[in-house]
Write an enzyme that holds these catalytic residues in place. Structure first.
Site, PDB file in Angstrom:
ATOM      1  N   ASP A 122      -3.112  -3.101  -4.764  1.00 56.70           N
ATOM      2  CA  ASP A 122      -2.016  -4.041  -4.523  1.00 56.70           C
ATOM      3  C   ASP A 122      -1.123  -4.173  -5.752  1.00 56.70           C
ATOM      4  O   ASP A 122       0.111  -4.229  -5.642  1.00 56.70           O
ATOM      5  CB  ASP A 122      -2.570  -5.417  -4.151  1.00 56.70           C
ATOM      6  CG  ASP A 122      -3.072  -5.484  -2.717  1.00 56.70           C
ATOM      7  OD1 ASP A 122      -2.741  -4.583  -1.921  1.00 56.70           O
ATOM      8  OD2 ASP A 122      -3.784  -6.455  -2.390  1.00 56.70           O
ATOM      9  N   HIS A 141      -9.232  -2.562  -4.532  1.00 51.51           N
ATOM     10  CA  HIS A 141      -8.113  -2.883  -3.661  1.00 51.51           C
ATOM     11  C   HIS A 141      -7.118  -3.807  -4.358  1.00 51.51           C
ATOM     12  O   HIS A 141      -5.907  -3.682  -4.159  1.00 51.51           O
ATOM     13  CB  HIS A 141      -8.565  -3.524  -2.353  1.00 51.51           C
ATOM     14  CG  HIS A 141      -7.421  -3.696  -1.410  1.00 51.51           C
ATOM     15  ND1 HIS A 141      -6.910  -2.650  -0.664  1.00 51.51           N
ATOM     16  CD2 HIS A 141      -6.629  -4.766  -1.143  1.00 51.51           C
ATOM     17  CE1 HIS A 141      -5.871  -3.062   0.016  1.00 51.51           C
ATOM     18  NE2 HIS A 141      -5.679  -4.350  -0.247  1.00 51.51           N
ATOM     19  N   HIS A 174       0.835  -1.204   0.000  1.00 52.01           N
ATOM     20  CA  HIS A 174       0.000   0.000   0.000  1.00 52.01           C
ATOM     21  C   HIS A 174       0.873   1.259   0.000  1.00 52.01           C
ATOM     22  O   HIS A 174       0.573   2.236  -0.697  1.00 52.01           O
ATOM     23  CB  HIS A 174      -0.920   0.016   1.215  1.00 52.01           C
ATOM     24  CG  HIS A 174      -1.795  -1.193   1.308  1.00 52.01           C
ATOM     25  ND1 HIS A 174      -2.524  -1.497   2.440  1.00 52.01           N
ATOM     26  CD2 HIS A 174      -2.061  -2.183   0.417  1.00 52.01           C
ATOM     27  CE1 HIS A 174      -3.193  -2.618   2.236  1.00 52.01           C
ATOM     28  NE2 HIS A 174      -2.926  -3.052   1.016  1.00 52.01           N
ATOM     29  N   HIS A 191      -0.529 -10.995  -5.023  1.00 52.49           N
ATOM     30  CA  HIS A 191       0.873 -10.599  -4.862  1.00 52.49           C
ATOM     31  C   HIS A 191       1.828 -11.545  -5.589  1.00 52.49           C
ATOM     32  O   HIS A 191       2.759 -11.102  -6.252  1.00 52.49           O
ATOM     33  CB  HIS A 191       1.240 -10.561  -3.378  1.00 52.49           C
ATOM     34  CG  HIS A 191       0.455  -9.563  -2.593  1.00 52.49           C
ATOM     35  ND1 HIS A 191       0.426  -8.222  -2.909  1.00 52.49           N
ATOM     36  CD2 HIS A 191      -0.341  -9.707  -1.490  1.00 52.49           C
ATOM     37  CE1 HIS A 191      -0.342  -7.578  -2.047  1.00 52.49           C
ATOM     38  NE2 HIS A 191      -0.827  -8.454  -1.186  1.00 52.49           N
TER      39      HIS A 191
END
Length: 316
Positions: free
Chosen positions: A247, A243, A85, A270
């Protein structure tokens, strides 16, 4: 040129600090952002008693964990978790150089979004430096598949993200979002989106010693009835995909330079973001390093390819 690209590198105008808890450790942590010279990049320094004094660079080559968050450093020494973030805010706001002091092993989660970091950097101000900024320009499509998930880079005259997610839970379902990224669109459409999870998963993570700092104050939580249990509800109707884009912006910032191209992903995370970035940077025919230059006539800037040193951040 079609892309809002700065010609020179930047740093913060002044120091600024934040404090909060680590979403996984549950421990209080303070973090200070300091101005840095050109070509410093983003560097972390642990200041707690357990630290060894190592400098941790925010680069793809330093990634050591991508399961629950993105972590950097030495697994047996100094490391920093949950950087995504923060990195997203730095990248989207065009901050190239900053020295970060942190008194723990994890960036504070704040409210689960990038808002606190955006606000802090706006408070500190951004100063232009005298050194040219370099960009990574995507020259050809590069794709990586992982089961039903995939991610790819494609040439594009700008910096664009196209992210799609698909969850079985009816609280989320299938959502897609496309954004041409700059500081304004990031602050308006992406930065406020919070991390999210399912109550059944949170309970398992707690029992395993993870997510100890997770709460309704920093996460959107979906209950057993497939409904969001946060009293205030969602900040956007499609906060979940926003969101995931947040990321992705943070994970790709670990290239060490902003990219000119389009990043697309389906059911990413991720691990896939990191793999896609590494796939791009290890193919020297897939990208080139460019700078902006002003024409003598005073008209709009243009991009020119430059010779990049072998030790540059993007040289994995």
């Amino acid at each position: 040129m079609g892309a809002n690209l700065l010609e020179y590198q930047t740093t913060l105008e002044s120091c600024v600090s934040l404090s909060g808890v680590g979403v996984h450790t549950g421990k209080s942590v303070s973090i200070q952002f300091n101005p840095a010279e050109a070509d410093t990049g983003v560097v972390f320094q642990r200041t707690d008693a357990q630290a060894t004094g190592q400098t941790i660079r925010a680069l793809a080559a330093e990634v050591v964990e991508t399961d629950l968050c993105t972590a950097l450093g030495d697994p047996a020494g100094d490391n920093i978790a949950t950087v995504e973030h923060l990195m997203a805010a730095l990248s989207a706001m065009g901050i190239d150089n900053v020295s970060i002091e942190i008194d723990g092993p994890e960036v504070p989660i704040m409210d689960g979004s990038a808002k606190a970091f955006v606000d802090a950097f706006q408070q500190a101000g951004i100063r232009m430096l005298s050194e040219k900024r370099r960009y990574i320009r995507v020259l050809k499509p590069v794709r990586i598949d992982s089961g039903s998930s995939w991610a790819e880079f494609r040439p594009h005259n700008g910096t664009r993200f196209e992210v799609e997610i698909d969850f079985e839970s009816p609280a989320i379902g299938r959502q897609a979002l496309s954004v041409d990224l700059n500081a304004d669109t990031f602050a308006r459409e992406v930065a406020l989106a919070r991390t999210f999870g399912f109550i059944k998963d949170v309970e398992w993570l707690w029992s395993a010693g993870f997510a100890l700092g997770s709460s309704l104050e920093n996460s959107v939580v979906i209950g057993e009835n497939h409904r969001v249990i946060n009293m205030e509800g969602l900040r956007y109707p499609d906060e979940f995909v926003r969101h995931k884009m947040l990321d992705a912006v943070g994970d790709l910032a670990l290239a060490g330079a902003r990219f000119i191209g389009c990043f697309r992903s389906y059911r990413g995370g991720h691990r896939l973001n990191a793999a896609a970035l590494r796939h791009l940077l290890t193919d020297s025919t897939a990208f080139e390093i460019v700078e902006t230059t002003r024409r003598k006539s005073g008209r709009a800037a243009e991009l020119i390819a430059v010779n990049a040193p072998v030790h540059a951040p993007w040289a994995l």
